[in-house]
Design a protein around this motif. Structure first.
Motif, mmCIF file in Angstrom:
data_model
loop_
_atom_site.group_PDB
_atom_site.id
_atom_site.type_symbol
_atom_site.label_atom_id
_atom_site.label_comp_id
_atom_site.label_asym_id
_atom_site.label_seq_id
_atom_site.Cartn_x
_atom_site.Cartn_y
_atom_site.Cartn_z
ATOM 1 N N THR A 60 -3.532 3.078 14.271
ATOM 2 C CA THR A 60 -2.349 3.276 13.429
ATOM 3 C C THR A 60 -2.135 4.703 12.937
ATOM 4 O OG1 THR A 60 -2.876 1.072 12.700
ATOM 5 C CG2 THR A 60 -1.124 2.196 11.526
ATOM 6 N N LEU A 61 -3.192 5.385 12.505
ATOM 7 C CA LEU A 61 -3.005 6.723 11.922
ATOM 8 C C LEU A 61 -3.435 7.820 12.894
ATOM 9 C CD1 LEU A 61 -4.137 6.275 8.201
ATOM 10 C CD2 LEU A 61 -1.856 6.118 9.171
ATOM 11 N N ARG A 62 -3.326 7.537 14.195
ATOM 12 C CA ARG A 62 -3.715 8.541 15.176
ATOM 13 C C ARG A 62 -2.893 9.797 14.991
ATOM 14 N NH1 ARG A 62 -3.044 6.396 20.919
ATOM 15 N NH2 ARG A 62 -1.157 7.568 20.598
ATOM 16 N N GLY A 63 -3.556 10.947 14.972
ATOM 17 C CA GLY A 63 -2.839 12.208 14.828
ATOM 18 C C GLY A 63 -2.552 12.599 13.399
ATOM 19 N N ARG A 64 -2.945 11.768 12.448
ATOM 20 C CA ARG A 64 -2.769 12.142 11.040
ATOM 21 C C ARG A 64 -4.093 12.673 10.505
ATOM 22 N NH1 ARG A 64 2.310 9.617 8.311
ATOM 23 N NH2 ARG A 64 3.529 9.649 10.202
ATOM 24 N N LEU B 298 -8.868 3.750 11.002
ATOM 25 C CA LEU B 298 -7.438 3.798 11.321
ATOM 26 C C LEU B 298 -7.126 4.956 12.265
ATOM 27 C CD1 LEU B 298 -6.027 3.034 7.757
ATOM 28 C CD2 LEU B 298 -5.954 1.532 9.734
ATOM 29 N N TYR C 282 -3.058 3.068 4.995
ATOM 30 C CA TYR C 282 -2.002 2.600 5.893
ATOM 31 C C TYR C 282 -0.652 2.587 5.178
ATOM 32 C CZ TYR C 282 1.108 -0.767 8.080
ATOM 33 O OH TYR C 282 2.222 -1.374 8.597
ATOM 34 N N LEU C 283 -0.630 2.051 3.961
ATOM 35 C CA LEU C 283 0.661 1.917 3.265
ATOM 36 C C LEU C 283 1.217 3.277 2.845
ATOM 37 C CD1 LEU C 283 -0.145 -1.289 1.199
ATOM 38 C CD2 LEU C 283 1.423 -1.104 3.124
ATOM 39 N N GLY D 225 1.074 5.386 6.829
ATOM 40 C CA GLY D 225 1.441 4.728 8.076
ATOM 41 C C GLY D 225 2.926 4.748 8.374
ATOM 42 N N GLY D 226 3.757 4.751 7.327
ATOM 43 C CA GLY D 226 5.196 4.669 7.547
ATOM 44 C C GLY D 226 5.850 6.029 7.660
ATOM 45 N N SER D 227 7.157 6.048 7.469
ATOM 46 C CA SER D 227 7.893 7.304 7.606
ATOM 47 C C SER D 227 7.778 8.121 6.315
ATOM 48 C CB SER D 227 9.349 7.023 7.895
ATOM 49 O OG SER D 227 9.878 6.134 6.942
ATOM 50 N N MET E 122 -0.018 -2.904 13.577
ATOM 51 C CA MET E 122 -0.785 -1.664 13.573
ATOM 52 C C MET E 122 -0.738 -0.949 14.927
ATOM 53 S SD MET E 122 -1.844 -1.588 10.497
ATOM 54 C CE MET E 122 -3.327 -0.805 9.963
ATOM 55 N N TYR E 123 -0.188 -1.613 15.941
ATOM 56 C CA TYR E 123 -0.128 -1.023 17.279
ATOM 57 C C TYR E 123 1.295 -0.631 17.667
ATOM 58 C CZ TYR E 123 -4.887 -2.728 17.789
ATOM 59 O OH TYR E 123 -6.227 -2.935 17.626
ATOM 60 N N ARG E 124 2.240 -0.783 16.760
ATOM 61 C CA ARG E 124 3.640 -0.479 17.085
ATOM 62 C C ARG E 124 3.810 1.014 17.351
ATOM 63 N NH1 ARG E 124 7.305 -4.666 14.819
ATOM 64 N NH2 ARG E 124 8.906 -3.250 15.522
ATOM 65 N N LEU F 157 6.047 2.899 14.107
ATOM 66 C CA LEU F 157 5.594 2.798 12.717
ATOM 67 C C LEU F 157 6.139 3.922 11.850
ATOM 68 C CD1 LEU F 157 1.855 1.730 12.890
ATOM 69 C CD2 LEU F 157 3.690 0.577 11.695
ATOM 70 N N ARG F 158 6.243 5.106 12.452
ATOM 71 C CA ARG F 158 6.638 6.259 11.646
ATOM 72 C C ARG F 158 8.133 6.344 11.423
ATOM 73 N NH1 ARG F 158 2.313 10.719 13.749
ATOM 74 N NH2 ARG F 158 0.557 9.331 13.434
ATOM 75 N N LEU F 159 8.872 5.426 12.015
ATOM 76 C CA LEU F 159 10.326 5.460 11.866
ATOM 77 C C LEU F 159 10.790 4.648 10.668
ATOM 78 C CD1 LEU F 159 11.294 5.079 15.623
ATOM 79 C CD2 LEU F 159 10.871 7.164 14.308
ATOM 80 N N ALA F 160 9.891 3.920 10.046
ATOM 81 C CA ALA F 160 10.277 3.060 8.927
ATOM 82 C C ALA F 160 9.157 3.074 7.902
ATOM 83 C CB ALA F 160 10.517 1.641 9.434
ATOM 84 N N PRO F 161 9.443 2.663 6.667
ATOM 85 C CA PRO F 161 8.356 2.546 5.695
ATOM 86 C C PRO F 161 7.293 1.563 6.190
ATOM 87 C CG PRO F 161 10.504 2.266 4.636
ATOM 88 C CD PRO F 161 10.755 2.308 6.113
ATOM 89 N N ALA F 162 6.075 1.724 5.700
ATOM 90 C CA ALA F 162 4.977 0.879 6.163
ATOM 91 C C ALA F 162 5.325 -0.601 6.018
ATOM 92 C CB ALA F 162 3.711 1.201 5.380
ATOM 93 N N ARG F 163 5.032 -1.372 7.072
ATOM 94 C CA ARG F 163 5.379 -2.785 7.070
ATOM 95 C C ARG F 163 4.209 -3.624 6.599
ATOM 96 N NH1 ARG F 163 9.116 -2.750 11.860
ATOM 97 N NH2 ARG F 163 9.285 -0.549 12.258
#
Lengths: 302, 215
Positions: free
Chosen positions: A38-42, A66, A296-297, A300-302, B89-91, B94-100
């Motif tokens: 999930t956090l690859r590259g971060r 992660l 993650y929260l 992980g998101g934008s 977690m494999y999408r 993921l970075r296009l939207a807030p964390a789901r």
């Protein structure tokens, strides 16, 4: 949610989301491949100005599970010992492109200051005697998985409240989640402003224990004490230590928690520490899951 | 709206009307028939369902996987392991939207090694969900083969992925959206065709009813 600075900032929904996410992520620890992409590259920077084993390794493991890149930065052996200020260190990290900064600092409020200087998310891993939100989250998580609920749970937090960031974070978070917290300590170890906290206060452990589902024992933080707060360790232990006899007064399904490091024979007797009702090692395992959820929260998101 | 439409549309009862702007593509009995056919096809293709494990992709793939398992048991008297596989977690977006929020991953006892894993989802669209599921599977074990069963294939693939079992091939336009309602999640069974959600039409208002349609 951009930063995690105080558990008082979390709404009930946010806190529940973190706990639910942690519950799902806990299952990753049971798999053969304990890693998610999930956090690859971060990049996550662990910025530790104070000694820590548990929290730092827990954050490091969580970030690595992660797939984030982790940089460990401790004040010893870095430019800080040469006199660099927190702000300049922060700007250096910023220039390196840190997406998340996990900070532990001996000054209360340091993470809050840092959050104004860096673009990434700031995670408070303990600041002075102020707050330690991920510890409160993992404590809440442990209580929820042991007792099955948080709503209406009666929690006694016992010991050195004045110097404890764990106590403050737990009071704020557990109250948000619907639990009732009672602080138990000698008057000298309660902060002056304790009457403004959303909890009850007692000086007598034996009155509180029979009415508690959880006893959270705190360490007496000698390293932060510059004067004498109680006559002797032995007397403190007699009045505020949890031994087998006191544990027997608690409800049969009650649990004993400790954020660590535990000093056997002072706040918890060896017999209680080794009993199956003591959740110390469970708390450590849950710490990784909860920190994965927070990372993650936040990242992980934008 | 769904609260009033609890009738399952089975037997002789008339199917509940589709909501404003939506057209019913499959009703309850048609979904039943499609699943029964897929169950038979799975048994045929896997020589009697030996070593098959069904993995539903949350949220609506999970009840579909359970229904398929029930039908396989009815036909062949064979209990196939059922689980769920959350792919959040494999999408790749993921970075296009807030964390789901995460769904549940439940791997059946006995694991996935040397099993024929049939992934089950409601709608096959871009194929990105399935790609994520294949990545997730790689971390969970080494199945002998992986197959894909979907209730609706709406086309518009963005990756070289195809389904092995399809309930209904539904040619759609990108301006349309496919919504799958299942009794377990939504109180009734139906596949609806309506206006697209924001994914295909940026800037459009997000419709809560269409969130279930997987990509």
């Amino acid at each position: 949610m951009r930063h995690l600075l105080s558990s008082g900032d979390l709404t009930r929904d946010e806190a529940t989301l973190i706990l639910d996410t942690a519950a799902e992520l806990a299952r990753v620890s049971d798999r053969s491949v304990k890693k998610l992409p999930t956090l690859r590259g971060r990049t996550v920077v662990n910025l530790f100005y104070e000694d820590s084993t548990r929290t730092r390794t827990s954050f490091e493991l969580a970030a690595k599970r992660l797939s984030a890149d982790v940089i460990n930065f401790s004040a010893k052996g870095s430019s800080v010992s040469k006199g660099e200020s927190l702000k300049d260190t922060a700007l250096t990290l910023q220039a390196m492109g840190a997406d998340g900064v996990v900070i532990r600092h001996s000054a209360s409020g340091a993470p809050h200051r840092l959050s104004h200087w860096v673009d990434g998310s700031v995670l408070n891993a303990g600041d002075g005697t102020h707050e330690h939100p991920t510890q409160a989250l993992l404590d809440a998580f442990t209580m929820r998985s042991r007792m099955g609920r948080l709503e209406g749970l009666r929690v006694a937090v016992v010991g050195d409240i004045t110097h404890s960031r764990v106590a403050r974070s737990n009071v704020l978070l557990l109250t948000t989640l619907g639990a009732h917290v009672t602080l138990v300590a000698p008057p000298t170890l309660l902060p002056v402003s304790v009457h403004t906290w959303p909890c009850e206060v007692s000086y007598h452990l034996d009155d509180v224990l029979p009415k508690s589902d959880v006893a959270m024992m705190l360490r007496v933080q000698n390293e932060r004490m510059h004067e004498s707060y109680f006559p002797s360790v032995r007397e403190y232990s007699r009045n505020y230590g949890l031994d087998a006899e006191r544990l027997a007064c608690m409800p049969p399904d009650a649990v004993v928690m400790h954020p660590g490091p535990m000093v056997r024979g002072v706040e918890v007797s060896a017999e209680v520490a080794d009993s199956p009702r003591c959740t110390v090692t469970e708390q450590v395992a849950n710490g990784v899951s909860v920190r994965m959820a927070v990372l993650y929260l936040l990242l992980g998101g934008s | 709206m769904r609260a009033h439409d609890n009738a399952k549309g089975g037997g002789g009862a008339p199917p509940p009307p589709a909501p404003e702007g939506y057209r019913t593509v499959l009703d309850g009995p048609e979904i039943d028939r499609a699943l029964t056919r897929i169950a038979h096809e799975v048994l045929e293709r896997t020589k009697g369902g030996r070593d098959v494990a069904l993995l539903g992709i949350p949220s609506r793939g999970v009840p579909l996987a359970r229904r398929l398992a029930e039908r396989i048991e009815r036909v062949e008297d064979l209990r196939v392991p059922v689980g769920s596989l959350d792919i959040t977690m494999y999408r790749d977006d993921l970075r296009l939207a807030p964390a789901r929020a995460l769904g549940r991953t439940e791997i059946p006892d006995g694991g996935l090694d040397d099993h024929v894993v049939v992934l089950v989802d409601d709608v096959l669209f871009s194929g990105r969900t399935v790609r994520a599921a294949l990545d997730a599977l790689g971390d969970l074990g080494r199945p002998r083969a992986v197959q894909l069963a979907v209730l609706v294939d709406r086309g518009h693939r963005e990756l070289p992925i195809r389904a092995d079992y399809v309930g209904k091939n539904l040619p759609t336009s990108l301006r349309e959206g496919v919504t799958v309602c299942l009794a377990e999640n939504d109180g009734r069974d139906a596949v609806l065709l309506g206006p697209a959600r924001d994914r295909a039409r940026p800037g459009a208002e997000r419709r809560p009813e269409t969130e279930g349609a997987g990509s």
